[in-house]
Write a protein that holds these residues in place. Structure first.
Motif, PDB file in Angstrom:
ATOM      1  N   ARG A 129       0.810  -1.222   0.000  1.00  0.00           N
ATOM      2  CA  ARG A 129       0.000   0.000   0.000  1.00  0.00           C
ATOM      3  C   ARG A 129       0.847   1.279   0.000  1.00  0.00           C
ATOM      4  N   ARG A 130       2.129   1.134   0.124  1.00  0.00           N
ATOM      5  CA  ARG A 130       2.990   2.305   0.308  1.00  0.00           C
ATOM      6  C   ARG A 130       2.822   3.358  -0.792  1.00  0.00           C
ATOM      7  N   PRO A 131       2.858   3.005  -2.071  1.00  0.00           N
ATOM      8  CA  PRO A 131       2.692   4.047  -3.096  1.00  0.00           C
ATOM      9  C   PRO A 131       1.347   4.770  -2.963  1.00  0.00           C
ATOM     10  N   ASN A 132       0.293   4.011  -2.704  1.00  0.00           N
ATOM     11  CA  ASN A 132      -1.029   4.616  -2.562  1.00  0.00           C
ATOM     12  C   ASN A 132      -1.085   5.524  -1.338  1.00  0.00           C
ATOM     13  N   ASP A 133      -0.459   5.084  -0.253  1.00  0.00           N
ATOM     14  CA  ASP A 133      -0.436   5.900   0.964  1.00  0.00           C
ATOM     15  C   ASP A 133       0.300   7.220   0.732  1.00  0.00           C
ATOM     16  N   ILE A 134       1.387   7.171  -0.005  1.00  0.00           N
ATOM     17  CA  ILE A 134       2.137   8.394  -0.323  1.00  0.00           C
ATOM     18  C   ILE A 134       1.262   9.348  -1.128  1.00  0.00           C
ATOM     19  N   VAL A 137      -2.110   9.371  -1.394  1.00  0.00           N
ATOM     20  CA  VAL A 137      -3.271   9.810  -0.615  1.00  0.00           C
ATOM     21  C   VAL A 137      -2.864  10.922   0.358  1.00  0.00           C
ATOM     22  N   ARG A 138      -1.739  10.747   1.039  1.00  0.00           N
ATOM     23  CA  ARG A 138      -1.261  11.772   1.979  1.00  0.00           C
ATOM     24  C   ARG A 138      -0.974  13.079   1.230  1.00  0.00           C
ATOM     25  N   PHE A 139      -0.308  12.969   0.081  1.00  0.00           N
ATOM     26  CA  PHE A 139       0.008  14.162  -0.710  1.00  0.00           C
ATOM     27  C   PHE A 139      -1.272  14.855  -1.187  1.00  0.00           C
ATOM     28  N   PHE A 140      -2.224  14.086  -1.706  1.00  0.00           N
ATOM     29  CA  PHE A 140      -3.468  14.675  -2.198  1.00  0.00           C
ATOM     30  C   PHE A 140      -4.248  15.334  -1.067  1.00  0.00           C
ATOM     31  N   SER A 141      -4.281  14.702   0.090  1.00  0.00           N
ATOM     32  CA  SER A 141      -4.995  15.267   1.240  1.00  0.00           C
ATOM     33  C   SER A 141      -4.347  16.572   1.694  1.00  0.00           C
ATOM     34  N   GLN A 142      -3.020  16.589   1.773  1.00  0.00           N
ATOM     35  CA  GLN A 142      -2.304  17.788   2.212  1.00  0.00           C
ATOM     36  C   GLN A 142      -2.444  18.940   1.218  1.00  0.00           C
ATOM     37  N   ASN A 143      -2.635  18.607  -0.057  1.00  0.00           N
ATOM     38  CA  ASN A 143      -2.712  19.624  -1.103  1.00  0.00           C
ATOM     39  C   ASN A 143      -4.125  19.848  -1.628  1.00  0.00           C
ATOM     40  N   ILE A 159      -6.284  17.986  -3.101  1.00  0.00           N
ATOM     41  CA  ILE A 159      -6.555  17.450  -4.434  1.00  0.00           C
ATOM     42  C   ILE A 159      -7.570  16.329  -4.285  1.00  0.00           C
ATOM     43  N   ILE A 160      -8.626  16.409  -5.058  1.00  0.00           N
ATOM     44  CA  ILE A 160      -9.648  15.369  -5.026  1.00  0.00           C
ATOM     45  C   ILE A 160      -9.083  14.113  -5.689  1.00  0.00           C
ATOM     46  N   TYR A 161      -9.289  12.968  -5.050  1.00  0.00           N
ATOM     47  CA  TYR A 161      -8.726  11.727  -5.569  1.00  0.00           C
ATOM     48  C   TYR A 161      -9.665  10.557  -5.286  1.00  0.00           C
ATOM     49  N   LEU A 162      -9.453   9.513  -6.040  1.00  0.00           N
ATOM     50  CA  LEU A 162     -10.116   8.237  -5.801  1.00  0.00           C
ATOM     51  C   LEU A 162      -9.038   7.157  -5.850  1.00  0.00           C
ATOM     52  N   ASP A 163      -8.857   6.471  -4.732  1.00  0.00           N
ATOM     53  CA  ASP A 163      -7.898   5.364  -4.668  1.00  0.00           C
ATOM     54  C   ASP A 163      -8.660   4.082  -4.971  1.00  0.00           C
ATOM     55  N   LEU A 164      -8.370   3.472  -6.104  1.00  0.00           N
ATOM     56  CA  LEU A 164      -9.095   2.272  -6.517  1.00  0.00           C
ATOM     57  C   LEU A 164      -8.619   0.999  -5.824  1.00  0.00           C
ATOM     58  N   LEU A 165      -7.474   1.033  -5.141  1.00  0.00           N
ATOM     59  CA  LEU A 165      -6.975  -0.173  -4.484  1.00  0.00           C
ATOM     60  C   LEU A 165      -7.959  -0.730  -3.447  1.00  0.00           C
ATOM     61  N   PRO A 166      -8.433   0.067  -2.484  1.00  0.00           N
ATOM     62  CA  PRO A 166      -9.365  -0.508  -1.498  1.00  0.00           C
ATOM     63  C   PRO A 166     -10.675  -0.992  -2.126  1.00  0.00           C
ATOM     64  N   ILE A 167     -11.069  -0.356  -3.204  1.00  0.00           N
ATOM     65  CA  ILE A 167     -12.304  -0.756  -3.891  1.00  0.00           C
ATOM     66  C   ILE A 167     -12.113  -2.109  -4.577  1.00  0.00           C
ATOM     67  N   LEU A 168     -11.025  -2.240  -5.343  1.00  0.00           N
ATOM     68  CA  LEU A 168     -10.796  -3.475  -6.089  1.00  0.00           C
ATOM     69  C   LEU A 168     -10.431  -4.645  -5.183  1.00  0.00           C
ATOM     70  N   GLU A 169      -9.839  -4.352  -4.031  1.00  0.00           N
ATOM     71  CA  GLU A 169      -9.520  -5.426  -3.077  1.00  0.00           C
ATOM     72  C   GLU A 169     -10.779  -6.089  -2.522  1.00  0.00           C
ATOM     73  N   GLN A 170     -11.874  -5.357  -2.524  1.00  0.00           N
ATOM     74  CA  GLN A 170     -13.125  -5.874  -1.957  1.00  0.00           C
ATOM     75  C   GLN A 170     -13.936  -6.716  -2.942  1.00  0.00           C
ATOM     76  N   VAL A 171     -13.533  -6.707  -4.209  1.00  0.00           N
ATOM     77  CA  VAL A 171     -14.261  -7.473  -5.222  1.00  0.00           C
ATOM     78  C   VAL A 171     -14.015  -8.962  -4.976  1.00  0.00           C
ATOM     79  N   PRO A 172     -15.083  -9.758  -4.831  1.00  0.00           N
ATOM     80  CA  PRO A 172     -14.911 -11.188  -4.522  1.00  0.00           C
ATOM     81  C   PRO A 172     -14.030 -11.946  -5.519  1.00  0.00           C
ATOM     82  N   MET A 173     -14.161 -11.667  -6.785  1.00  0.00           N
ATOM     83  CA  MET A 173     -13.381 -12.374  -7.806  1.00  0.00           C
ATOM     84  C   MET A 173     -12.277 -11.454  -8.334  1.00  0.00           C
ATOM     85  N   LYS A 174     -11.496 -10.856  -7.421  1.00  0.00           N
ATOM     86  CA  LYS A 174     -10.505  -9.872  -7.825  1.00  0.00           C
ATOM     87  C   LYS A 174      -9.435 -10.425  -8.764  1.00  0.00           C
TER      88      LYS A 174
END
Length: 193
Positions: free
Chosen positions: A129-134, A136-142, A144-159
């Motif tokens: 998750r490190r790249p996504n965390d970097i 997300v932190r940068f977008f939040s501090q600046n 910037i509106i963002y959508l991180d697809l990693l947590p969404i796609l991880e929840q898909v049963p047949m990922k």
């Protein structure tokens, strides 16, 4: 809207910059991946081999399928730190240029197939998750509106069916799920259309 692909955008920014940096970690794996990517015959063989789950996982653990890259390492090498600086500055500059022109800006973070499929099954020195965390932190501090697809796609049963086994691209099912999520997100934040 900008899409930021974790798998290679950081390294592409580094390669296209004027900065004189060489890949320091893991040098051998970077060279092997580069050589593999240049041979049509080897790519064809890898396509056949990686379609078998067992061999696909061997390639992953050998670091030949976007594993063990410096961007995932907990102790990040200097090359990747420099690459991140370039990528984050590019994002910031893009946002500033668009804001000056009263154009909305938002970013969708696209995870690699290995992040979605293998998740926590990584070397103890890595954090998938490190790249996504970097980002997300940068977008939040600046702001910037963002959508991180990693947590969404991880929840898909047949990922495992979201990406082709032989490359980094989404299958029809992956495109469908991502398109639905992006459409909802863009409608919610109309400023990034």
């Amino acid at each position: 809207m900008q899409a930021f692909f974790v798998g290679n955008d950081i390294y592409d920014d580094l390669a296209s910059s004027d900065t004189d940096m060489t890949f320091q970690h893991p040098l051998t794996k970077v060279r092997v991946r580069t050589l593999l990517g240049q041979s049509v015959f080897i790519q064809w063989i890898l396509t056949k081999i990686s379609s078998v789950k067992y061999f696909d996982q061997l390639l992953f653990y050998a670091g030949l399928r976007y594993s063990n890259q410096g961007i995932f390492l907990k102790d990040m090498p200097e090359t990747e730190k420099g690459a991140w600086n370039i990528s984050l500055k590019t994002i910031s500059d893009t946002r500033d240029i668009l804001t000056e022109r009263d154009i909305g800006y938002c970013v969708a973070i696209i995870p690699t197939s290995d992040q979605v499929r293998y998740g926590t099954y990584r070397n103890v020195n890595e954090d998938y998750r490190r790249p996504n965390d970097i980002l997300v932190r940068f977008f939040s501090q600046n702001e910037i509106i963002y959508l991180d697809l990693l947590p969404i796609l991880e929840q898909v049963p047949m990922k495992s069916e979201l990406y082709y086994s032989r490359d980094l691209h989404w299958t029809a099912a992956g495109h469908r799920i991502v398109a639905e999520k992006l459409a909802t997100w863009i409608a919610q934040y109309q400023m990034c259309d």
